[in-house]
Scaffold this motif. Structure first.
Motif, mmCIF file in Angstrom:
data_model
loop_
_atom_site.group_PDB
_atom_site.id
_atom_site.type_symbol
_atom_site.label_atom_id
_atom_site.label_comp_id
_atom_site.label_asym_id
_atom_site.label_seq_id
_atom_site.Cartn_x
_atom_site.Cartn_y
_atom_site.Cartn_z
ATOM 1 N N ASP A 1 -26.210 8.633 106.714
ATOM 2 C CA ASP A 1 -27.497 9.161 106.566
ATOM 3 C C ASP A 1 -27.250 9.552 104.580
ATOM 4 N N ARG A 2 -26.761 9.538 104.356
ATOM 5 C CA ARG A 2 -25.732 9.590 103.244
ATOM 6 C C ARG A 2 -26.329 8.537 101.905
ATOM 7 N N GLU A 3 -27.737 8.788 101.950
ATOM 8 C CA GLU A 3 -27.538 7.143 100.690
ATOM 9 C C GLU A 3 -27.392 7.480 99.229
ATOM 10 N N ASP A 4 -26.950 8.781 98.966
ATOM 11 C CA ASP A 4 -25.989 8.805 97.683
ATOM 12 C C ASP A 4 -25.199 8.646 97.512
ATOM 13 N N PHE A 5 -24.447 8.369 98.387
ATOM 14 C CA PHE A 5 -22.959 8.296 98.624
ATOM 15 C C PHE A 5 -22.177 7.483 97.800
ATOM 16 N N TYR A 6 -20.942 8.399 97.129
ATOM 17 C CA TYR A 6 -20.967 7.920 95.897
ATOM 18 C C TYR A 6 -18.876 8.464 96.369
ATOM 19 N N MET A 7 -17.864 6.977 95.775
ATOM 20 C CA MET A 7 -16.958 6.763 95.920
ATOM 21 C C MET A 7 -15.727 7.131 95.463
ATOM 22 N N GLY A 8 -16.275 7.692 94.063
ATOM 23 C CA GLY A 8 -15.692 8.235 93.224
ATOM 24 C C GLY A 8 -14.036 7.081 92.343
ATOM 25 N N ASP A 9 -14.123 7.581 91.598
ATOM 26 C CA ASP A 9 -12.778 7.286 90.338
ATOM 27 C C ASP A 9 -11.162 7.259 91.267
ATOM 28 N N GLU A 10 -11.166 8.124 92.188
ATOM 29 C CA GLU A 10 -9.831 8.629 92.743
ATOM 30 C C GLU A 10 -9.092 7.184 93.527
ATOM 31 N N LYS A 11 -8.295 6.704 93.140
ATOM 32 C CA LYS A 11 -7.752 5.662 94.201
ATOM 33 C C LYS A 11 -6.673 6.429 95.279
ATOM 34 N N LEU A 12 -7.337 5.626 96.159
ATOM 35 C CA LEU A 12 -6.096 6.604 97.064
ATOM 36 C C LEU A 12 -5.292 5.674 97.775
ATOM 37 N N ASP A 13 -3.817 6.144 98.623
ATOM 38 C CA ASP A 13 -2.675 5.767 98.599
ATOM 39 C C ASP A 13 -3.185 5.493 100.116
ATOM 40 N N ARG A 14 -4.314 6.001 100.751
ATOM 41 C CA ARG A 14 -4.189 5.553 102.329
ATOM 42 C C ARG A 14 -5.168 6.298 102.437
ATOM 43 N N ASP A 15 -6.217 5.470 103.700
ATOM 44 C CA ASP A 15 -7.339 5.676 103.861
ATOM 45 C C ASP A 15 -7.215 6.518 105.556
ATOM 46 N N PRO A 16 -7.793 8.133 105.107
ATOM 47 C CA PRO A 16 -7.910 9.310 106.203
ATOM 48 C C PRO A 16 -8.270 8.604 107.845
ATOM 49 N N GLN B 1 -3.402 -11.152 120.443
ATOM 50 C CA GLN B 1 -3.412 -12.235 119.430
ATOM 51 C C GLN B 1 -2.889 -12.215 118.058
ATOM 52 N N PHE B 2 -4.133 -11.466 117.237
ATOM 53 C CA PHE B 2 -3.940 -10.800 115.998
ATOM 54 C C PHE B 2 -3.847 -9.821 115.849
ATOM 55 N N ALA B 3 -4.000 -9.519 114.708
ATOM 56 C CA ALA B 3 -3.614 -7.963 113.999
ATOM 57 C C ALA B 3 -4.058 -7.524 113.039
ATOM 58 N N ILE B 4 -3.495 -6.749 111.771
ATOM 59 C CA ILE B 4 -3.927 -6.673 110.621
ATOM 60 C C ILE B 4 -2.465 -6.302 110.868
ATOM 61 N N ARG B 5 -2.247 -7.614 109.393
ATOM 62 C CA ARG B 5 -0.778 -7.048 108.575
ATOM 63 C C ARG B 5 -0.950 -6.194 107.404
ATOM 64 N N SER B 6 -1.815 -6.377 106.844
ATOM 65 C CA SER B 6 -1.978 -5.270 105.713
ATOM 66 C C SER B 6 -3.300 -5.901 104.759
ATOM 67 N N MET B 7 -3.818 -4.690 103.929
ATOM 68 C CA MET B 7 -5.160 -4.414 103.493
ATOM 69 C C MET B 7 -5.579 -3.742 102.222
ATOM 70 N N GLN B 8 -5.956 -4.397 101.120
ATOM 71 C CA GLN B 8 -5.904 -3.795 99.493
ATOM 72 C C GLN B 8 -7.661 -3.721 99.403
ATOM 73 N N ALA B 9 -8.383 -2.880 99.398
ATOM 74 C CA ALA B 9 -9.725 -2.488 98.918
ATOM 75 C C ALA B 9 -9.969 -1.714 97.544
ATOM 76 N N GLU B 10 -11.367 -2.636 96.767
ATOM 77 C CA GLU B 10 -11.420 -1.650 95.513
ATOM 78 C C GLU B 10 -10.842 -0.214 95.171
ATOM 79 N N HIS B 11 -11.032 0.741 96.523
ATOM 80 C CA HIS B 11 -10.737 1.988 96.436
ATOM 81 C C HIS B 11 -9.392 2.569 96.815
ATOM 82 N N HIS B 12 -8.749 1.179 97.201
ATOM 83 C CA HIS B 12 -6.880 2.041 97.839
ATOM 84 C C HIS B 12 -6.405 1.659 96.305
#
Length: 314
Positions: free
Chosen positions: A141-156, A226-237
């Motif tokens: 419900d946070r309409e002002d959600f802001y990712m920030g400039d910090e790049k994460l090594d991993r998502d919590p 049959q399939f799984a996530i092997r790896s992934m990277q988004a802009e905040h990573h």
């Protein structure tokens, strides 16, 4: 002895004269001549051939009545073998068909999440569980959600997010004490709570609370077993998130924004069993998102993608 042989020969001739004699192509009767093409009588058309047990009717088989020839048998066996091979299931075809279904559904879900975000005017995110290959949609419900400039090594993980919220609530109670005590207003007959800029900003400084979207359209989707996530990277990573490094409990998020934007991301989807290392890269599929269109481009094989190119261009 000669007389006895002569008597037997005369007896046989009499029987032949009475009942006819057998030929190669039919049998001769006293009334006419029977052939393989039908009955022909040069004497009385209405007469019928007569036979006795002494003259069994045996004839040479016609052409084509003796069964299959050797060449025909070989052709039949070859055709049967070809049909069996064509009907037998192929692992490669089955795997490619399964991948097409799973990846097509994922690309469709990314587009659906993009549209839902724009229409609802609320941020959303897709959560990808590396261990199971499951993914689902969440919103806030946070309409002002802001990712920030910090790049994460991993998502919590969801458990870590829950722990952070509990810690924040405990720490924030101390700020309430520093702000003062409640004051009773006898004229208005109400209690005035303590005020401070920090207390007023609680909702904006608290960790964002996400909840799963649960409706008829959205439920937990499955890439596995049959399939799984092997790896992934988004802009905040800050770097590529890999299953080998983070383990089966790892998750990764893909964020959608109401302005009509989805993070540029690369997702590598591989078979659930990675034992076949020689073909692991070949059997991996690469999905890349298009930020301003909400679409996903899918290609075969493991592809290295630089997701920061759009950031550098801006």
């Amino acid at each position: 002895m000669m007389q006895a042989r002569r008597r037997r020969l005369n007896s046989r001739l009499r029987r032949v004269t009475q009942v006819g004699f057998q030929t190669i192509d039919g049998f001769q009767t006293k009334d006419g001549y029977q052939t393989k093409d039908g009955y022909q009588s040069p004497h009385t058309p209405d007469s019928q051939p007569t036979m006795t047990h002494d003259t069994p009717c045996t004839r040479r088989p016609w052409a084509g009545e003796g069964g299959f020839s050797l060449m025909e048998m070989i052709i039949v066996i070859a055709l049967a073998a070809l049909m069996f091979v064509m009907a037998a299931p192929s692992f490669t075809i089955t795997e490619e068909t399964e991948a097409a279904q799973k990846l097509g559904a994922l690309a469709g879900d990314i587009r659906a999440a993009y549209d839902t975000t724009v229409l609802s005017r609320k941020p959303h995110r897709l959560v990808f569980a590396f261990g199971t290959g499951d993914y689902w949609l969440e919103t806030t419900d946070r309409e002002d959600f802001y990712m920030g400039d910090e790049k994460l090594d991993r998502d919590p993980t969801p458990e870590e997010v829950k722990d952070r919220l509990e810690v924040f609530e405990e720490e924030f109670e101390q700020y309430k004490l520093l702000a003062g005590k409640e004051v009773d207003d006898p004229e208005e007959e109400r209690t005035i709570p303590p005020t401070s800029p920090l207390l007023a900003a609680k909702d904006k400084i608290a960790p964002v609370e996400w909840k799963a979207v649960e409706d008829a359209e959205w439920s937990v989707r499955k890439l596995g077993p049959q399939f799984a996530i092997r790896s992934m990277q988004a802009e905040h990573h800050g770097r590529l998130q890999t299953f080998e490094e983070l383990g089966s409990e790892a998750v990764a998020y893909l964020y959608f924004f109401p302005q009509g934007y989805v993070e540029r991301a690369v997702i590598h989807i591989a078979p659930g069993d990675p034992d076949d290392r020689e073909r692991y890269d070949e059997r991996t599929y690469t999905l890349v998102t298009e930020p301003y269109e909400g679409l996903a481009e899918i290609s075969s094989g493991y592809q290295e993608v630089d997701i920061t190119r759009d950031e550098r261009a801006r």
